[in-house]
Design a protein around this motif. Structure first.
Motif, PDB file in Angstrom:
ATOM      1  N   SER A  94      12.468  28.321 -25.608  1.00  0.00           N
ATOM      2  CA  SER A  94      13.584  28.165 -24.687  1.00  0.00           C
ATOM      3  C   SER A  94      14.375  29.466 -24.580  1.00  0.00           C
ATOM      4  CB  SER A  94      14.506  27.051 -25.175  1.00  0.00           C
ATOM      5  OG  SER A  94      13.807  25.821 -25.278  1.00  0.00           O
ATOM      6  N   ALA A  95      14.949  29.672 -23.411  1.00  0.00           N
ATOM      7  CA  ALA A  95      15.681  30.914 -23.149  1.00  0.00           C
ATOM      8  C   ALA A  95      16.912  31.023 -24.042  1.00  0.00           C
ATOM      9  CB  ALA A  95      16.081  30.981 -21.685  1.00  0.00           C
ATOM     10  N   ARG A  96      17.192  32.245 -24.461  1.00  0.00           N
ATOM     11  CA  ARG A  96      18.410  32.564 -25.187  1.00  0.00           C
ATOM     12  C   ARG A  96      19.243  33.519 -24.349  1.00  0.00           C
ATOM     13  NH1 ARG A  96      16.132  34.032 -31.263  1.00  0.00           N
ATOM     14  NH2 ARG A  96      15.133  32.015 -31.693  1.00  0.00           N
ATOM     15  N   VAL A  97      20.528  33.556 -24.643  1.00  0.00           N
ATOM     16  CA  VAL A  97      21.441  34.427 -23.912  1.00  0.00           C
ATOM     17  C   VAL A  97      21.967  35.502 -24.854  1.00  0.00           C
ATOM     18  CG1 VAL A  97      23.619  34.556 -22.654  1.00  0.00           C
ATOM     19  CG2 VAL A  97      22.114  32.592 -22.325  1.00  0.00           C
ATOM     20  N   LEU A  98      21.933  36.733 -24.400  1.00  0.00           N
ATOM     21  CA  LEU A  98      22.454  37.862 -25.173  1.00  0.00           C
ATOM     22  C   LEU A  98      23.498  38.567 -24.322  1.00  0.00           C
ATOM     23  CD1 LEU A  98      22.252  39.604 -27.740  1.00  0.00           C
ATOM     24  CD2 LEU A  98      20.459  40.930 -26.611  1.00  0.00           C
ATOM     25  N   GLU A  99      24.738  38.528 -24.776  1.00  0.00           N
ATOM     26  CA  GLU A  99      25.831  39.141 -24.029  1.00  0.00           C
ATOM     27  C   GLU A  99      25.810  40.666 -24.181  1.00  0.00           C
ATOM     28  OE1 GLU A  99      27.799  37.578 -22.053  1.00  0.00           O
ATOM     29  OE2 GLU A  99      27.233  35.518 -22.591  1.00  0.00           O
ATOM     30  N   PRO A 100      26.381  41.393 -23.221  1.00  0.00           N
ATOM     31  CA  PRO A 100      26.450  42.857 -23.306  1.00  0.00           C
ATOM     32  C   PRO A 100      27.525  43.293 -24.294  1.00  0.00           C
ATOM     33  CG  PRO A 100      27.532  42.104 -21.311  1.00  0.00           C
ATOM     34  CD  PRO A 100      26.910  40.886 -21.935  1.00  0.00           C
ATOM     35  N   VAL A 101      27.227  43.113 -25.564  1.00  0.00           N
ATOM     36  CA  VAL A 101      28.176  43.423 -26.638  1.00  0.00           C
ATOM     37  C   VAL A 101      28.323  44.939 -26.795  1.00  0.00           C
ATOM     38  CG1 VAL A 101      27.774  41.288 -27.909  1.00  0.00           C
ATOM     39  CG2 VAL A 101      26.275  43.257 -28.292  1.00  0.00           C
ATOM     40  N   PRO A 102      29.411  45.405 -27.408  1.00  0.00           N
ATOM     41  CA  PRO A 102      29.606  46.850 -27.562  1.00  0.00           C
ATOM     42  C   PRO A 102      28.515  47.536 -28.381  1.00  0.00           C
ATOM     43  CG  PRO A 102      31.677  45.702 -27.885  1.00  0.00           C
ATOM     44  CD  PRO A 102      30.611  44.647 -27.828  1.00  0.00           C
ATOM     45  N   LEU A 103      27.929  46.813 -29.361  1.00  0.00           N
ATOM     46  CA  LEU A 103      26.912  47.428 -30.210  1.00  0.00           C
ATOM     47  C   LEU A 103      25.827  46.398 -30.526  1.00  0.00           C
ATOM     48  CD1 LEU A 103      27.777  49.976 -32.972  1.00  0.00           C
ATOM     49  CD2 LEU A 103      25.704  48.606 -33.095  1.00  0.00           C
ATOM     50  N   LEU A 104      24.583  46.790 -30.317  1.00  0.00           N
ATOM     51  CA  LEU A 104      23.439  45.908 -30.521  1.00  0.00           C
ATOM     52  C   LEU A 104      22.359  46.648 -31.294  1.00  0.00           C
ATOM     53  CD1 LEU A 104      21.711  43.333 -29.878  1.00  0.00           C
ATOM     54  CD2 LEU A 104      21.068  44.474 -27.731  1.00  0.00           C
ATOM     55  N   LEU A 105      21.863  46.027 -32.365  1.00  0.00           N
ATOM     56  CA  LEU A 105      20.744  46.588 -33.120  1.00  0.00           C
ATOM     57  C   LEU A 105      19.446  45.971 -32.623  1.00  0.00           C
ATOM     58  CD1 LEU A 105      22.113  46.482 -36.801  1.00  0.00           C
ATOM     59  CD2 LEU A 105      22.345  48.295 -35.099  1.00  0.00           C
ATOM     60  N   VAL A 106      18.442  46.809 -32.425  1.00  0.00           N
ATOM     61  CA  VAL A 106      17.097  46.351 -32.075  1.00  0.00           C
ATOM     62  C   VAL A 106      16.167  46.834 -33.168  1.00  0.00           C
ATOM     63  CG1 VAL A 106      15.227  46.432 -30.396  1.00  0.00           C
ATOM     64  CG2 VAL A 106      17.590  46.509 -29.619  1.00  0.00           C
ATOM     65  N   GLU A 107      15.563  45.901 -33.905  1.00  0.00           N
ATOM     66  CA  GLU A 107      14.686  46.313 -35.000  1.00  0.00           C
ATOM     67  C   GLU A 107      13.283  45.786 -34.770  1.00  0.00           C
ATOM     68  OE1 GLU A 107      12.982  44.868 -37.683  1.00  0.00           O
ATOM     69  OE2 GLU A 107      13.429  42.783 -37.192  1.00  0.00           O
ATOM     70  N   GLY A 108      12.317  46.644 -35.084  1.00  0.00           N
ATOM     71  CA  GLY A 108      10.930  46.240 -34.967  1.00  0.00           C
ATOM     72  C   GLY A 108      10.031  47.428 -34.718  1.00  0.00           C
ATOM     73  N   VAL A 109       8.762  47.221 -34.965  1.00  0.00           N
ATOM     74  CA  VAL A 109       7.783  48.282 -34.754  1.00  0.00           C
ATOM     75  C   VAL A 109       7.716  48.610 -33.267  1.00  0.00           C
ATOM     76  CG1 VAL A 109       5.395  49.008 -35.094  1.00  0.00           C
ATOM     77  CG2 VAL A 109       6.458  47.423 -36.719  1.00  0.00           C
ATOM     78  N   GLY A 110       7.956  49.845 -32.938  1.00  0.00           N
ATOM     79  CA  GLY A 110       7.907  50.277 -31.548  1.00  0.00           C
ATOM     80  C   GLY A 110       9.241  50.257 -30.838  1.00  0.00           C
ATOM     81  N   SER A 111      10.334  49.976 -31.552  1.00  0.00           N
ATOM     82  CA  SER A 111      11.646  49.951 -30.897  1.00  0.00           C
ATOM     83  C   SER A 111      12.094  51.337 -30.459  1.00  0.00           C
ATOM     84  CB  SER A 111      12.690  49.328 -31.818  1.00  0.00           C
ATOM     85  OG  SER A 111      12.789  50.033 -33.039  1.00  0.00           O
ATOM     86  N   GLY A 112      11.458  52.377 -30.985  1.00  0.00           N
ATOM     87  CA  GLY A 112      11.781  53.738 -30.579  1.00  0.00           C
ATOM     88  C   GLY A 112      10.789  54.320 -29.593  1.00  0.00           C
TER      89      GLY A 112
END
Length: 205
Positions: A94-112
């Motif tokens: 099911s879909a999730r909602v992610l607000e445009p927060v001031p700071l967001l971490l993206v972790e995972g292989v290939g995130s760079g």
């Protein structure tokens, strides 16, 4: 960790109103644990795990979905609606909602990866050798997933051969006895060059 948190809070937005911070590295290198502790030091900012974006069919070919579902709306200052992948059910949920927060971490292989780097405020690389990381991941997941790991290692090696992240990292993060230490990577400016060791009261995992 507080020193790094202060530096990240002070960065200008990189993706619309969002400061997007990537934590990349080999599978099993400790990205999730480090990102979780960094998120806590930042006051509980959200962490987007790429394990929820990748899938069996597309372990690395998810750039288009990431751009459409997440990058584009966040860059426009809008909430993103995205569908996390269920690795057990082998389908998107099911879909999730992610607000445009001031700071967001993206972790995972290939995130760079190169497609995301223009939207990043900082790229952090977990400086754990590939073979050590993979061995740790295999121990964590057990023999039942040995076949999956065989395929994953080939896919990860091919991805980083074509689209390496480490040469562009702003910071190289290493686990040490009291927590973590980080040094400037090749992507950092000369003015930002530094070496910091900080304990967080917990042993590295």
């Amino acid at each position: 960790m507080e020193t790094l948190a202060r530096e990240l809070r002070a960065l200008p937005p990189s993706c619309g109103p969002v400061r997007l911070i990537a934590v990349d590295g080999h599978a099993g290198s400790g990205k999730s644990t480090f990102a979780g502790r960094l998120a806590g030091a930042l006051g509980g900012v959200p962490v987007l795990h790429l394990d929820d974006v990748a899938s069996h069919a597309e372990p690395f070919a998810w750039t288009g979905r990431f751009r459409e579902q997440l990058l584009a709306p966040l860059a426009g200052g809008r909430a993103a609606r995205w569908e996390p992948y269920d690795w057990t059910a082998r389908r998107f949920g099911s879909a999730r909602v992610l607000e445009p927060v001031p700071l967001l971490l993206v972790e995972g292989v290939g995130s760079g990866r190169r497609a995301l780097r223009p939207h990043l405020a900082r790229l952090l690389w977990m400086e754990t050798p590939r073979e050590e990381s993979w061995a740790r991941g295999r121990r964590r997941d057990g023999g039942a997933l040995a076949g999956f790991w065989d395929g994953w290692e080939r896919a990860e090696a091919a991805h980083f051969a074509d689209d390496p992240s480490r040469p562009f990292a702003d910071l190289l993060v290493r686990q040490c006895g009291t927590g973590y230490e980080w040094t400037s990577g090749a992507g950092a400016t000369a003015e930002a060059a530094s070496s910091v060791t900080e304990g967080d009261g917990l042993p590295p995992v």
